[in-house]
Design a protein around this motif. Structure first.
Motif: not given
Lengths: 445, 176
Positions: A12, A16, A181, A184, A203-206, A436, B34-37, B127, B130, B135-136, B139-141, B143
């Motif tokens: 990943n 990126t 991405s 960040d 924010r990539g929330s589920a 990814r 959960a926050h995932t890329p 939010h 952040f 937390f950055d 958006s990369r790798d 979880f």
């Protein structure tokens, strides 16, 4: 063995970093500056051509009775056709679970948008008074006029504007997680702010991903029939008329196949040099190039079938005017364009049966350019040769494009490439999050 | 530590996160996210989130586009500006099909995008998540699993121990 759709060993993090670094940290290649300079120069030519057109009127073009549709319509159909690969790759291949689309969909969608922008220019200018083009939209005006909804030209307004809007929405939705991405990854305050604004707080929330995937799938499902409808409607501009050479029921399917054919040709024309220039061989592998060449071959065969059946039907109908039209098309003053079209669109793609040709990027690059030329010639043959011999010899005429016809066409190429160069400099040209996801699927089977 | 928004646990990959989400849910936590890329299949279900109603909204918008689009053409061609062309019927419905279709797609697609953003509450510039410097990575790798302090089971010490026990590499405080 087939090569993979993603080079092995990517995580990943490396995905990126690699794609975002093209924009954020790596040195802009010299070729980019040269390309922008050339494209921007051509775009200025477009500006001059449009300016002159507005000053002097449509008389600066070579159109006249009987050939009242010239370069403007040829270029419009050519550009709209090119603009079909993006949504096909994004939507139809997504629904069919073709994972290889993930590497090229962003780029193809951008190409679609820019091609549709170029396409929209021509009918708007062909109106003669482009500042009144809004008359074509239905709105309650003080003159109590309404558009004629029985006309295919009006259907075109709705089809192309809907296509442009939906393609833009699809592209933008695909960009949102990647904008996060970029936000960040960026170190510079202004750049963070720029991408942050476009990411809208992603924010990539589920919870968000669930709705996002639902929306994306629905968009793909909606865009799939849309792609088919748009070029069908474009073909109605011709097919609904009663003119021999235009009035043909094979037009909608063969126009759609031709659009996909030319769209993939344009993607290959652009991707082959870009992949080399930016070192993207890990993501756009030889397998992608091979698959795109196969799609080109398949759609090329459908197009060849369209040419054959169109000619056959005209002959089989026994209609005097139909047969006369086919004869002048093949043997008349514009025969060169017809036979050149056959060479570029029917014979040339047959070389793609050979595996070693599909694997040679140089050969493919030139075949793809040949197909682009061929598809432009196809529209030339349809528009010009069908109009140049009316049923009465008094309405026979020849069409010669003027200097301003050519500059406007070249200028639209300038607009297209300027937008494209700007896009690859500012936005990630490969969808980061979808790669990814692809890598995760490869890891876990 | 009552001023926490919640706790955020960081995991190595999507499988570890999935397992943790499942266990947190079993342990009785309800205010989970959960926050995932990239979208992880089944994660939302594991966290106990309800299925989205977006498809219904899109369907309704598509119907509105179809009905509105047909009515627009009917009104323009038969009521507001009737033109007799060769004695053909004013409501020549087959000619209205292409525009009706395009407007159906236009409305449905716009609703899919606008609805997705609205239900997700985007754009949302601020939010609490952040506030976590790491937390950055989301958006990369990275979880991440978050438990909100509004959860009835939440207890900053207990929950932190629980999350660490799930195999989290790190547990971060999330300030409001």
């Amino acid at each position: 063995m087939n090569s993979p759709i993603l080079a092995p060993g990517h995580s990943n993090k490396t995905i990126t970093d690699k794609i975002s670094s093209l924009i954020l940290t790596r040195h802009t290649p010299r070729a980019w500056f040269l390309g922008v300079a050339a494209a921007f120069g051509l775009m200025m030519l477009l500006l001059v051509s449009v300016g002159w057109l507005l000053v002097r009127g449509l008389g600066v073009w070579g159109i006249n009775v009987p050939i009242a549709w010239g370069f403007a319509i040829i270029n419009f159909v050519w550009w709209v056709g090119i603009g079909h690969a993006g949504t096909l790759i994004s939507a139809i291949l997504l629904l069919m679970h073709q994972k290889w689309r993930n590497s090229i969909n962003r780029f193809a969608e951008a190409m679609t948008l820019f091609a549709v922008a170029c396409a929209g220019l021509f009918p708007a200018l062909h109106v003669g008074r482009p500042w009144k083009a809004f008359y074509m939209f239905p709105y309650p005006d003080t003159m109590a006029l309404w558009p004629q909804f029985r006309s295919p030209l009006l259907w075109d307004v709705f089809a192309v504007s809907t296509y442009a809007t939906v393609s833009l929405l699809f592209w933008f939705v695909g960009l949102i997680p990647d904008m996060a991405s970029m936000r960040d990854q960026a170190k510079n305050r202004f750049i963070q702010w720029f991408y942050g604004l476009l990411a809208m707080g992603w924010r990539g929330s589920a919870r968000h991903w669930q709705r996002y995937e639902s929306a994306y799938l629905l968009l793909a499902g909606l865009a799939t029939p849309l792609v088919v409808s748009v070029h069908s409607v474009v073909s109605f501009d011709f097919a609904v008329s009663q003119l021999p050479g235009w009035h043909s029921t094979i037009f909608p399917p063969y126009f759609v196949a031709g659009a996909v054919f030319s769209g993939f040709a344009m993607v290959l024309t652009l991707v082959i040099p870009l992949r080399k220039l930016y070192g993207l061989g890990d993501f756009i592998t030889d397998r992608h190039i091979d698959l795109m060449a196969k799609v080109m071959l398949a759609t090329g065969l459908i197009v060849a079938y369209g040419y054959a059946i169109e000619t056959f039907t005209d002959w089989y109908s026994g209609g005097v005017n139909e047969i006369a039209m086919i004869r002048t098309r093949m043997l008349g003053p514009y025969a060169w364009s017809y036979w050149a079209l056959m060479g570029f669109n029917v014979l040339l793609p047959q070389t793609l049966w050979v595996k070693s040709i599909r694997q040679s990027t140089w050969a493919l690059f030139f075949i793809a350019i040949g197909v682009n030329v061929g598809m432009w010639l196809e529209r030339f043959v349809i528009v010009i040769t069908s109009l140049h011999r009316g049923a009465l010899p008094s309405s026979w005429g020849m069409y010669t494009p003027t200097f301003w016809d050519w500059t406007l066409f070249l200028g639209s190429l300038g607009l297209f490439f300027s937008l494209l160069f700007l896009f690859i400099r500012v936005l990630p040209m490969i969808s980061i999050f979808e790669i990814r996801q692809l890598a995760a699927e490869e890891r876990h089977g | 530590m009552a001023d926490l928004w919640g706790l955020m646990a960081e995991f190595a990959d999507e499988q570890a996160l999935m397992a943790a989400a499942d266990q947190a849910r079993r342990a009785g936590y309800r205010r989970l996210d959960a926050h995932t890329p990239f979208p992880v299949e089944g994660l939302s279900e594991a966290l106990g989130h309800p299925r989205t109603q977006l498809p219904l909204l899109v369907f309704a918008a598509g119907v509105a586009g179809a009905v509105g689009g047909f009515f627009l053409q009917y009104h323009a061609s038969a009521v507001a500006y009737p033109l007799n062309i060769g004695g053909k019927p004013l409501v020549s419905w087959p000619a209205f099909v292409p525009v009706t279709f395009e407007l159906t797609i236009l409305f449905a697609a716009s609703a899919a995008v606008a609805g997705m953003l609205a239900l997700n509450g985007l754009p949302q510039p601020y939010h609490p998540v952040f506030n976590v410097p790491e937390f950055d990575k989301a958006s990369r790798d990275g979880f991440f699993l978050t438990v909100e302090s509004a959860d009835p089971l939440f207890n900053s010490t207990e929950t932190r121990r629980f999350l660490a026990g799930l195999g989290a590499a790190k547990v971060h405080d999330v300030l409001p």
